[in-house]
Design a protein around this motif. Structure first.
Motif, PDB file in Angstrom:
ATOM      1  N   GLY A   1     -22.846 -13.239  -1.626  1.00  0.00           N
ATOM      2  CA  GLY A   1     -23.056 -13.762  -2.955  1.00  0.00           C
ATOM      3  C   GLY A   1     -21.789 -14.238  -3.633  1.00  0.00           C
ATOM      4  N   GLY A   2     -20.636 -14.181  -2.940  1.00  0.00           N
ATOM      5  CA  GLY A   2     -19.392 -14.641  -3.537  1.00  0.00           C
ATOM      6  C   GLY A   2     -19.297 -16.147  -3.550  1.00  0.00           C
ATOM      7  N   GLY A   3     -18.215 -16.636  -4.128  1.00  0.00           N
ATOM      8  CA  GLY A   3     -17.988 -18.076  -4.120  1.00  0.00           C
ATOM      9  C   GLY A   3     -18.560 -18.793  -5.321  1.00  0.00           C
ATOM     10  N   LEU A   4     -18.948 -18.052  -6.390  1.00  0.00           N
ATOM     11  CA  LEU A   4     -19.523 -18.702  -7.560  1.00  0.00           C
ATOM     12  C   LEU A   4     -18.466 -19.083  -8.588  1.00  0.00           C
ATOM     13  CD1 LEU A   4     -22.746 -16.598  -8.214  1.00  0.00           C
ATOM     14  CD2 LEU A   4     -22.590 -18.900  -7.297  1.00  0.00           C
ATOM     15  N   GLY A   5     -17.255 -18.514  -8.493  1.00  0.00           N
ATOM     16  CA  GLY A   5     -16.252 -18.754  -9.519  1.00  0.00           C
ATOM     17  C   GLY A   5     -15.888 -20.218  -9.657  1.00  0.00           C
ATOM     18  N   LEU A   6     -15.506 -20.857  -8.553  1.00  0.00           N
ATOM     19  CA  LEU A   6     -15.127 -22.267  -8.610  1.00  0.00           C
ATOM     20  C   LEU A   6     -16.333 -23.150  -8.872  1.00  0.00           C
ATOM     21  CD1 LEU A   6     -12.492 -22.476  -5.726  1.00  0.00           C
ATOM     22  CD2 LEU A   6     -12.090 -22.461  -8.185  1.00  0.00           C
ATOM     23  N   PHE A   7     -17.507 -22.741  -8.374  1.00  0.00           N
ATOM     24  CA  PHE A   7     -18.716 -23.509  -8.663  1.00  0.00           C
ATOM     25  C   PHE A   7     -18.993 -23.533 -10.163  1.00  0.00           C
ATOM     26  CE2 PHE A   7     -23.295 -23.091  -9.579  1.00  0.00           C
ATOM     27  CZ  PHE A   7     -23.705 -24.366  -9.249  1.00  0.00           C
ATOM     28  N   LEU A   8     -18.881 -22.369 -10.823  1.00  0.00           N
ATOM     29  CA  LEU A   8     -19.089 -22.309 -12.266  1.00  0.00           C
ATOM     30  C   LEU A   8     -18.028 -23.101 -13.009  1.00  0.00           C
ATOM     31  CD1 LEU A   8     -20.082 -18.559 -12.662  1.00  0.00           C
ATOM     32  CD2 LEU A   8     -21.594 -20.544 -12.721  1.00  0.00           C
ATOM     33  N   LEU A   9     -16.796 -23.035 -12.540  1.00  0.00           N
ATOM     34  CA  LEU A   9     -15.724 -23.811 -13.168  1.00  0.00           C
ATOM     35  C   LEU A   9     -16.054 -25.297 -13.142  1.00  0.00           C
ATOM     36  CD1 LEU A   9     -12.771 -24.058 -14.280  1.00  0.00           C
ATOM     37  CD2 LEU A   9     -12.064 -24.304 -11.885  1.00  0.00           C
ATOM     38  N   VAL A  10     -16.425 -25.798 -11.966  1.00  0.00           N
ATOM     39  CA  VAL A  10     -16.740 -27.226 -11.829  1.00  0.00           C
ATOM     40  C   VAL A  10     -17.943 -27.588 -12.683  1.00  0.00           C
ATOM     41  CG1 VAL A  10     -17.540 -28.980 -10.195  1.00  0.00           C
ATOM     42  CG2 VAL A  10     -15.715 -27.418  -9.546  1.00  0.00           C
ATOM     43  N   ASN A  11     -18.940 -26.709 -12.710  1.00  0.00           N
ATOM     44  CA  ASN A  11     -20.150 -26.994 -13.471  1.00  0.00           C
ATOM     45  C   ASN A  11     -19.884 -27.045 -14.967  1.00  0.00           C
ATOM     46  OD1 ASN A  11     -22.852 -27.625 -13.568  1.00  0.00           O
ATOM     47  ND2 ASN A  11     -23.545 -25.503 -13.529  1.00  0.00           N
ATOM     48  N   VAL A  12     -19.119 -26.083 -15.459  1.00  0.00           N
ATOM     49  CA  VAL A  12     -18.792 -26.056 -16.887  1.00  0.00           C
ATOM     50  C   VAL A  12     -17.979 -27.277 -17.273  1.00  0.00           C
ATOM     51  CG1 VAL A  12     -17.439 -24.839 -18.624  1.00  0.00           C
ATOM     52  CG2 VAL A  12     -18.969 -23.559 -17.133  1.00  0.00           C
ATOM     53  N   LEU A  13     -16.962 -27.608 -16.479  1.00  0.00           N
ATOM     54  CA  LEU A  13     -16.123 -28.764 -16.792  1.00  0.00           C
ATOM     55  C   LEU A  13     -16.914 -30.063 -16.703  1.00  0.00           C
ATOM     56  CD1 LEU A  13     -12.844 -27.775 -14.918  1.00  0.00           C
ATOM     57  CD2 LEU A  13     -13.257 -27.721 -17.374  1.00  0.00           C
ATOM     58  N   ARG A  14     -17.847 -30.144 -15.739  1.00  0.00           N
ATOM     59  CA  ARG A  14     -18.649 -31.363 -15.601  1.00  0.00           C
ATOM     60  C   ARG A  14     -19.497 -31.595 -16.842  1.00  0.00           C
ATOM     61  NH1 ARG A  14     -21.619 -30.071 -11.400  1.00  0.00           N
ATOM     62  NH2 ARG A  14     -20.092 -30.802  -9.865  1.00  0.00           N
ATOM     63  N   LYS A  15     -20.052 -30.510 -17.412  1.00  0.00           N
ATOM     64  CA  LYS A  15     -20.866 -30.638 -18.615  1.00  0.00           C
ATOM     65  C   LYS A  15     -20.035 -31.108 -19.803  1.00  0.00           C
ATOM     66  CE  LYS A  15     -24.248 -27.134 -17.237  1.00  0.00           C
ATOM     67  NZ  LYS A  15     -25.431 -28.003 -17.280  1.00  0.00           N
ATOM     68  N   LEU A  16     -18.748 -30.808 -19.785  1.00  0.00           N
ATOM     69  CA  LEU A  16     -17.865 -31.245 -20.867  1.00  0.00           C
ATOM     70  C   LEU A  16     -17.238 -32.606 -20.596  1.00  0.00           C
ATOM     71  CD1 LEU A  16     -16.044 -27.857 -21.622  1.00  0.00           C
ATOM     72  CD2 LEU A  16     -17.805 -28.975 -23.002  1.00  0.00           C
ATOM     73  N   GLY A  17     -17.536 -33.200 -19.441  1.00  0.00           N
ATOM     74  CA  GLY A  17     -16.976 -34.505 -19.095  1.00  0.00           C
ATOM     75  C   GLY A  17     -15.650 -34.421 -18.373  1.00  0.00           C
ATOM     76  N   GLY A  18     -15.263 -33.232 -17.935  1.00  0.00           N
ATOM     77  CA  GLY A  18     -14.002 -33.056 -17.223  1.00  0.00           C
ATOM     78  C   GLY A  18     -14.223 -32.841 -15.739  1.00  0.00           C
ATOM     79  N   GLY A  19     -13.277 -32.204 -15.112  1.00  0.00           N
ATOM     80  CA  GLY A  19     -13.375 -31.957 -13.682  1.00  0.00           C
ATOM     81  C   GLY A  19     -12.273 -31.027 -13.220  1.00  0.00           C
ATOM     82  N   ALA A  20     -12.309 -30.727 -11.939  1.00  0.00           N
ATOM     83  CA  ALA A  20     -11.315 -29.830 -11.344  1.00  0.00           C
ATOM     84  C   ALA A  20     -11.077 -30.262  -9.903  1.00  0.00           C
ATOM     85  CB  ALA A  20     -11.762 -28.375 -11.404  1.00  0.00           C
ATOM     86  N   SER A  21      -9.899 -29.949  -9.405  1.00  0.00           N
ATOM     87  CA  SER A  21      -9.556 -30.230  -8.017  1.00  0.00           C
ATOM     88  C   SER A  21      -8.673 -29.107  -7.504  1.00  0.00           C
ATOM     89  CB  SER A  21      -8.831 -31.570  -7.885  1.00  0.00           C
ATOM     90  OG  SER A  21      -7.611 -31.560  -8.615  1.00  0.00           O
ATOM     91  N   VAL A  22      -8.639 -28.945  -6.184  1.00  0.00           N
ATOM     92  CA  VAL A  22      -7.816 -27.912  -5.577  1.00  0.00           C
ATOM     93  C   VAL A  22      -6.972 -28.529  -4.475  1.00  0.00           C
ATOM     94  CG1 VAL A  22      -9.411 -26.022  -6.088  1.00  0.00           C
ATOM     95  CG2 VAL A  22      -9.662 -27.294  -3.957  1.00  0.00           C
ATOM     96  N   ALA A  23      -5.847 -27.906  -4.199  1.00  0.00           N
ATOM     97  CA  ALA A  23      -4.955 -28.362  -3.132  1.00  0.00           C
ATOM     98  C   ALA A  23      -4.053 -27.203  -2.740  1.00  0.00           C
ATOM     99  CB  ALA A  23      -4.123 -29.561  -3.592  1.00  0.00           C
ATOM    100  N   ASN A  24      -3.466 -27.334  -1.575  1.00  0.00           N
ATOM    101  CA  ASN A  24      -2.474 -26.360  -1.123  1.00  0.00           C
ATOM    102  C   ASN A  24      -1.082 -26.868  -1.454  1.00  0.00           C
ATOM    103  OD1 ASN A  24      -4.311 -24.499  -0.039  1.00  0.00           O
ATOM    104  ND2 ASN A  24      -4.449 -25.632   1.885  1.00  0.00           N
ATOM    105  N   ARG A  25      -0.226 -25.982  -1.924  1.00  0.00           N
ATOM    106  CA  ARG A  25       1.131 -26.363  -2.319  1.00  0.00           C
ATOM    107  C   ARG A  25       2.022 -26.484  -1.084  1.00  0.00           C
ATOM    108  NH1 ARG A  25       3.337 -21.914  -5.193  1.00  0.00           N
ATOM    109  NH2 ARG A  25       4.725 -23.272  -6.371  1.00  0.00           N
ATOM    110  N   ASP A  26       2.962 -27.422  -1.136  1.00  0.00           N
ATOM    111  CA  ASP A  26       3.891 -27.609  -0.024  1.00  0.00           C
ATOM    112  C   ASP A  26       4.733 -26.366   0.224  1.00  0.00           C
ATOM    113  OD1 ASP A  26       2.949 -30.174   0.287  1.00  0.00           O
ATOM    114  OD2 ASP A  26       4.515 -31.070  -0.978  1.00  0.00           O
TER     115      ASP A  26
END
Length: 434
Positions: A386-411
């Motif tokens: 049941g894990g893995g909802l944190g980033l999903f909720l983040l993207v969903n909340v930001l999408r409703k506000l017209g924003g967004g999110a992205s992830v990457a690995n640092r050099d």
């Protein structure tokens, strides 16, 4: 309901590529078998064969295989039309070879049955009948003036015996290839069915998230207004002059107010599980104070200096702080602290109307699967059911506000989550008192 068309398309596409791979392998076997047969017939049996057209057919099969490998190298799905075309080429090459080696009198004419069976297993019904029509056409053409085989004198006395021996060899060849082929196809089908089942399970899980959202929206509409009314009434009663002096009643009102606030918290939790962007009890504040509060909450209980806040946002902006937005950003900070307890970097900046919040850590970073499926539910590196909802909720909340999110690995190691939040979506309405 969750859209399952894409999830089911992926296993089907993989099955097409596996089937083309299997055809390529069978064609390589055919090339080797034909060269061996030509060598045995000429060298051991002493039967003269027209080498030029027969070797040309072998070369054509090699070219088709190389082209098929290039088709697989594109990385996209292999269609039914492409599989049909490959089988039609095999039928044409076999017909060409038989035409120059005795026609229907050649016992290997039965190999057309192998093409029909392969087409029936791999192709759509219409394409399968196309292969049947092609083989019947090839048989009809082979009955028209084929190149006869000139048999040595030792075979001329009993041509039927030679034909029966060749038919036995052909039967054994077809039987072995069919068993090997059908076994591989059955395994491919089992793998495809397993992939489809997994995809449907994933779609069902995502559909469960949608139902949670519907439940949360209904709960918010049904409970939000009466709870707010009760909260206002309780506040008025506690400030009423006639009731202010009654300590026992004040204690009861305080307990009632705590119960109402608890109900509001439960409703907010349900909304958070659904990814709703507007919970209850929003707060008037500023962007800098909002971010500072989140960072201070993250610093609480951790060693000093482990949470570094770099504020380059610029001029402050009055906003309406929503608990849902605060919680999803806090979840990202908690996740970062879990994999990188010694250091978390938070940077707040501004790009036009967008507030840019970057959260970096020195943990192991995101896996390739997480990067590819970022924002989908139940994609977690922690391995908890049941894990893995944190980033999903983040993207969903930001999408409703017209924003967004992205992830990457640092050099330099670790991961970075970049949050884009439209300031206009949370800005305090003009004229509203702080």
């Amino acid at each position: 309901m969750a859209d399952t068309s894409m999830t089911t398309a992926l296993p089907e596409a993989d099955a097409g590529r596996r089937n083309m791979t299997l055809l390529i392998q069978l064609r390589w076997l055919a090339v080797g078998g034909q060269l061996a047969t030509i060598g045995v017939v000429i060298g051991l049996m002493g039967i003269a064969l027209p080498l030029a057209p027969l070797l040309a057919a072998v070369a054509a099969l090699i070219i088709v295989n190389i082209a098929s490998l290039g088709l697989l190298g594109r990385g996209r799905a292999v269609t039914n039309i492409e599989l049909t075309a490959a089988l039609l080429v095999d039928v044409a090459v076999l017909a060409w070879q038989l035409h120059h080696s005795g026609g229907l009198s050649n016992p290997f004419a039965s190999l057309f049955l192998l093409q029909v069976v392969i087409g029936a297993i791999l192709l759509s019904p219409r394409s399968s009948w196309t292969i049947v029509g092609a083989t019947l056409t090839a048989l009809a053409i082979l009955s028209i003036e084929p190149t006869p085989l000139l048999l040595p004198q030792r075979y001329a006395a009993d041509p039927l015996g030679l034909y029966l021996q060749g038919s036995l060899v052909c039967f054994v060849l077809i039987a072995v290839l069919l068993v090997a082929f059908v076994t591989r196809i059955s395994r491919n089908l089992r793998d495809r069915d397993a992939a489809l089942a997994a995809a449907r399970q994933r779609a069902a899980e995502e559909d469960h998230i949608v139902r949670m959202g519907l439940l949360a929206s209904g709960a918010a509409h049904e409970l939000g207004t009466p709870l707010s009314t009760l909260s206002v009434l309780i506040g008025d009663w506690r400030r009423a002059p006639k009731l202010a002096k009654n300590e026992e009643l004040q204690e009861d009102l305080a307990e009632m107010d705590a119960a109402v606030q608890r109900c509001k918290t439960i409703v907010s939790g349900i909304l958070m599980s659904a990814g709703e962007a507007r919970g209850v009890a929003p707060r008037l504040t500023t962007m800098r104070a909002f971010l500072t509060d989140i960072v201070e909450d993250s610093r609480a209980g951790r060693r000093p200096g482990t949470v570094e806040f770099n504020d380059v946002f610029g001029a402050d902006v009055a906003i309406v702080s929503d608990p849902a937005l605060r919680q999803v950003i806090g979840n990202v900070l908690d996740n970062a602290a879990e994999v990188s307890p010694d250091w978390i970097g938070v940077t707040a900046s501004r790009d036009g109307d967008m507030a840019v919040i970057e959260i970096a850590d020195r943990g192991p970073g995101f896996s390739e699967e997480m990067l590819e499926h970022f924002g989908q539910p139940y994609r977690s590196t922690k391995g908890r059911p049941g894990g893995g909802l944190g980033l999903f909720l983040l993207v969903n909340v930001l999408r409703k506000l017209g924003g967004g999110a992205s992830v990457a690995n640092r050099d330099e190691g670790g991961a970075r989550v970049r949050i884009l939040l439209p300031i206009s979506a949370i800005a305090r309405p003009e004229g509203e008192a702080p």
